[in-house]
Design a protein around this motif. Structure first.
Motif, PDB file in Angstrom:
ATOM      1  N   GLY A  74      14.786  10.631   0.675  1.00  9.59           N
ATOM      2  CA  GLY A  74      13.670  10.812   1.593  1.00  9.59           C
ATOM      3  C   GLY A  74      14.047  11.596   2.833  1.00  9.59           C
ATOM      4  N   PRO A  75      13.381  11.363   3.945  1.00 13.10           N
ATOM      5  CA  PRO A  75      13.638  12.136   5.169  1.00 13.10           C
ATOM      6  C   PRO A  75      15.058  11.981   5.715  1.00 13.10           C
ATOM      7  N   ILE A  76      15.771  10.908   5.324  1.00  7.14           N
ATOM      8  CA  ILE A  76      17.128  10.728   5.822  1.00  7.14           C
ATOM      9  C   ILE A  76      18.043  11.859   5.359  1.00  7.14           C
ATOM     10  N   LEU A  77      17.636  12.576   4.306  1.00  8.42           N
ATOM     11  CA  LEU A  77      18.458  13.687   3.813  1.00  8.42           C
ATOM     12  C   LEU A  77      18.488  14.858   4.788  1.00  8.42           C
ATOM     13  N   LEU A  78      17.618  14.848   5.768  1.00  5.40           N
ATOM     14  CA  LEU A  78      17.678  15.882   6.810  1.00  5.40           C
ATOM     15  C   LEU A  78      18.740  15.591   7.860  1.00  5.40           C
ATOM     16  N   LEU A  79      19.315  14.391   7.822  1.00  9.06           N
ATOM     17  CA  LEU A  79      20.288  14.015   8.851  1.00  9.06           C
ATOM     18  C   LEU A  79      21.524  14.909   8.851  1.00  9.06           C
ATOM     19  N   PRO A  80      22.197  15.170   7.715  1.00 15.16           N
ATOM     20  CA  PRO A  80      23.368  16.057   7.777  1.00 15.16           C
ATOM     21  C   PRO A  80      23.019  17.473   8.224  1.00 15.16           C
ATOM     22  N   VAL A  81      21.830  17.942   7.848  1.00 12.33           N
ATOM     23  CA  VAL A  81      21.403  19.274   8.302  1.00 12.33           C
ATOM     24  C   VAL A  81      21.251  19.291   9.814  1.00 12.33           C
ATOM     25  N   ALA A  82      20.624  18.238  10.360  1.00 11.69           N
ATOM     26  CA  ALA A  82      20.436  18.168  11.814  1.00 11.69           C
ATOM     27  C   ALA A  82      21.777  18.098  12.536  1.00 11.69           C
ATOM     28  N   ILE A  83      22.736  17.375  11.975  1.00 10.75           N
ATOM     29  CA  ILE A  83      24.053  17.273  12.614  1.00 10.75           C
ATOM     30  C   ILE A  83      24.712  18.645  12.707  1.00 10.75           C
ATOM     31  N   VAL A  84      24.707  19.372  11.590  1.00 16.50           N
ATOM     32  CA  VAL A  84      25.361  20.689  11.579  1.00 16.50           C
ATOM     33  C   VAL A  84      24.648  21.653  12.523  1.00 16.50           C
ATOM     34  N   LEU A  85      23.331  21.657  12.499  1.00 16.61           N
ATOM     35  CA  LEU A  85      22.590  22.586  13.359  1.00 16.61           C
ATOM     36  C   LEU A  85      22.810  22.276  14.838  1.00 16.61           C
ATOM     37  N   LEU A  86      22.736  21.016  15.207  1.00  9.74           N
ATOM     38  CA  LEU A  86      22.857  20.650  16.617  1.00  9.74           C
ATOM     39  C   LEU A  86      24.261  20.910  17.164  1.00  9.74           C
ATOM     40  N   LEU A  87      25.268  20.802  16.328  1.00 15.78           N
ATOM     41  CA  LEU A  87      26.638  20.988  16.812  1.00 15.78           C
ATOM     42  C   LEU A  87      27.130  22.428  16.695  1.00 15.78           C
ATOM     43  N   VAL A  88      26.676  23.164  15.694  1.00 14.40           N
ATOM     44  CA  VAL A  88      27.230  24.497  15.434  1.00 14.40           C
ATOM     45  C   VAL A  88      26.396  25.609  16.065  1.00 14.40           C
ATOM     46  N   LEU A  89      25.079  25.448  16.138  1.00 14.70           N
ATOM     47  CA  LEU A  89      24.263  26.515  16.732  1.00 14.70           C
ATOM     48  C   LEU A  89      24.676  26.851  18.162  1.00 14.70           C
ATOM     49  N   PRO A  90      25.046  25.887  19.020  1.00 16.00           N
ATOM     50  CA  PRO A  90      25.479  26.254  20.377  1.00 16.00           C
ATOM     51  C   PRO A  90      26.767  27.071  20.429  1.00 16.00           C
ATOM     52  N   THR A  91      27.472  27.216  19.315  1.00 12.71           N
ATOM     53  CA  THR A  91      28.693  28.037  19.318  1.00 12.71           C
ATOM     54  C   THR A  91      28.408  29.510  19.071  1.00 12.71           C
ATOM     55  N   THR A  92      27.168  29.852  18.755  1.00 14.22           N
ATOM     56  CA  THR A  92      26.846  31.240  18.397  1.00 14.22           C
ATOM     57  C   THR A  92      27.142  32.244  19.513  1.00 14.22           C
ATOM     58  N   PRO A  93      26.861  31.956  20.799  1.00 11.38           N
ATOM     59  CA  PRO A  93      27.106  32.980  21.827  1.00 11.38           C
ATOM     60  C   PRO A  93      28.586  33.245  22.123  1.00 11.38           C
ATOM     61  N   ARG A  94      29.492  32.445  21.642  1.00 13.17           N
ATOM     62  CA  ARG A  94      30.902  32.615  21.988  1.00 13.17           C
ATOM     63  C   ARG A  94      31.446  33.917  21.412  1.00 13.17           C
ATOM     64  N   ASP A  95      32.492  34.471  22.106  1.00 11.59           N
ATOM     65  CA  ASP A  95      33.089  35.733  21.662  1.00 11.59           C
ATOM     66  C   ASP A  95      34.154  35.539  20.585  1.00 11.59           C
ATOM     67  N   HIS A  96      34.556  34.304  20.290  1.00 10.66           N
ATOM     68  CA  HIS A  96      35.512  33.992  19.228  1.00 10.66           C
ATOM     69  C   HIS A  96      36.852  34.708  19.443  1.00 10.66           C
ATOM     70  N   LEU A  97      37.314  34.701  20.678  1.00  6.10           N
ATOM     71  CA  LEU A  97      38.604  35.311  21.000  1.00  6.10           C
ATOM     72  C   LEU A  97      39.677  34.270  21.291  1.00  6.10           C
ATOM     73  N   GLY A  98      39.362  33.005  21.092  1.00  6.58           N
ATOM     74  CA  GLY A  98      40.341  31.965  21.320  1.00  6.58           C
ATOM     75  C   GLY A  98      41.471  32.005  20.299  1.00  6.58           C
ATOM     76  N   ARG A  99      42.520  31.281  20.595  1.00  2.69           N
ATOM     77  CA  ARG A  99      43.707  31.317  19.741  1.00  2.69           C
ATOM     78  C   ARG A  99      43.420  30.785  18.346  1.00  2.69           C
ATOM     79  N   PHE A 100      42.558  29.776  18.244  1.00  7.84           N
ATOM     80  CA  PHE A 100      42.266  29.164  16.952  1.00  7.84           C
ATOM     81  C   PHE A 100      40.834  29.431  16.490  1.00  7.84           C
ATOM     82  N   ASP A 101      40.169  30.392  17.106  1.00  9.33           N
ATOM     83  CA  ASP A 101      38.779  30.660  16.729  1.00  9.33           C
ATOM     84  C   ASP A 101      38.652  31.253  15.333  1.00  9.33           C
TER      85      ASP A 101
END
Length: 274
Positions: A74-101
């Protein structure tokens, strides 16, 4: 006294700056961000560090799956999608120049694939269909990596048309929540297969044709270039020579060939203007 205007010297690009630009472009291409991520990139400020956020998202999805929270469906199957979107989308603006990026793309791909498999198994989707979808997206990632390492960049419209990792997860999560995951997976897999396969094949065919045309043009330019008397004598001599001993070792001309080569090596080469 009239002086001629001097041409403005073009600034030489900084090698370090160019290296950082290429590194950022490659890692962003490996992320496979879609329209939603690009739309939100300018609205999220500086963003958050990509490696910790993506790693936490992956571990959180694994924890939710292992805890059995997705078994009810049911709707609980949206939970892993919401976790990934909420945590990973804010990383989009980064320049990815870090040592481990450089770890961001593999972590993001692992989070996407694990989320797809977890939702698919919880919703009783055909396992072979999940495998084909993971294979198609994996092929697209491999093709992108192989091209960019040869400085052959895929067109930007491919990433938008491929929906990106975020829209793919949203479509799969919505299909699972409404109980129609199998037809959604079938349509999505067929669409992505046609898109990525056709674009990849046509791009490589175009590249091969361009390379062959460039080689033919270079050969024509070489043949059309003016020849010196020395080069013309060399060409006539090469045409008049018998077959090489390596290709015809038992011919009678072989001893004469070796003798003539020894005399030629000892005699000085004539001047091109002689």
């Amino acid at each position: 006294m009239i002086t001629q205007p001097q041409a403005m010297a073009t600034p030489t690009p900084d090698p370090d700056e160019e290296r950082r630009r290429i590194q950022t472009a490659r890692l962003v291409a490996y992320r496979d961000d879609g329209p939603l991520a690009h739309f939100l990139a300018g609205k999220l400020g500086a963003g958050v560090p990509p490696v910790p956020a993506t790693l936490v998202a992956l571990l959180a999805v694994v924890a939710v799956t292992v805890a059995g929270l997705l078994d009810s469906g049911g709707p609980i199957l949206l939970l892993p999608v919401a976790i990934v979107l909420l945590l990973v989308l804010p990383t989009t603006p980064r320049d990815h120049l870090g040592r481990f990026d450089w770890l961001t793309p593999p972590l993001l791909r692992a989070a996407e694939f694990f989320t797809v498999i977890a939702i698919g198994l919880a919703a009783d989707a055909p396992k072979w269909l999940l495998f084909v979808l993971v294979y198609v997206v994996g092929y697209h990632t491999y093709d992108t990596v192989y091209r960019t390492r040869q400085s052959i960049w895929p067109p930007a419209w491919v990433f938008r048309a491929g929906l990106g990792w975020e829209l793919r997860l949203l479509v799969i999560g919505a299909g699972a929540a409404f109980g129609v995951l199998t037809p959604v997976l079938a349509v999505l897999t067929a669409y992505l297969f046609v898109l990525f396969a056709v674009e990849s094949v046509t791009s490589w065919v175009r590249l091969d044709k361009a390379s062959a045309q460039a080689g033919a043009d270079a050969e024509q330019d070489l043949e059309a270039s003016p020849k010196t008397p020395w080069s013309r004598r060399q060409e006539r001599r090469r045409r008049a020579e018998p077959s090489s001993p390596r290709t015809a070792p038992h011919t009678r001309a072989a001893p004469y060939f070796f003798l003539r080569e020894a005399v030629r090596e000892r005699s000085p080469a004539p001047s091109p203007h002689s």
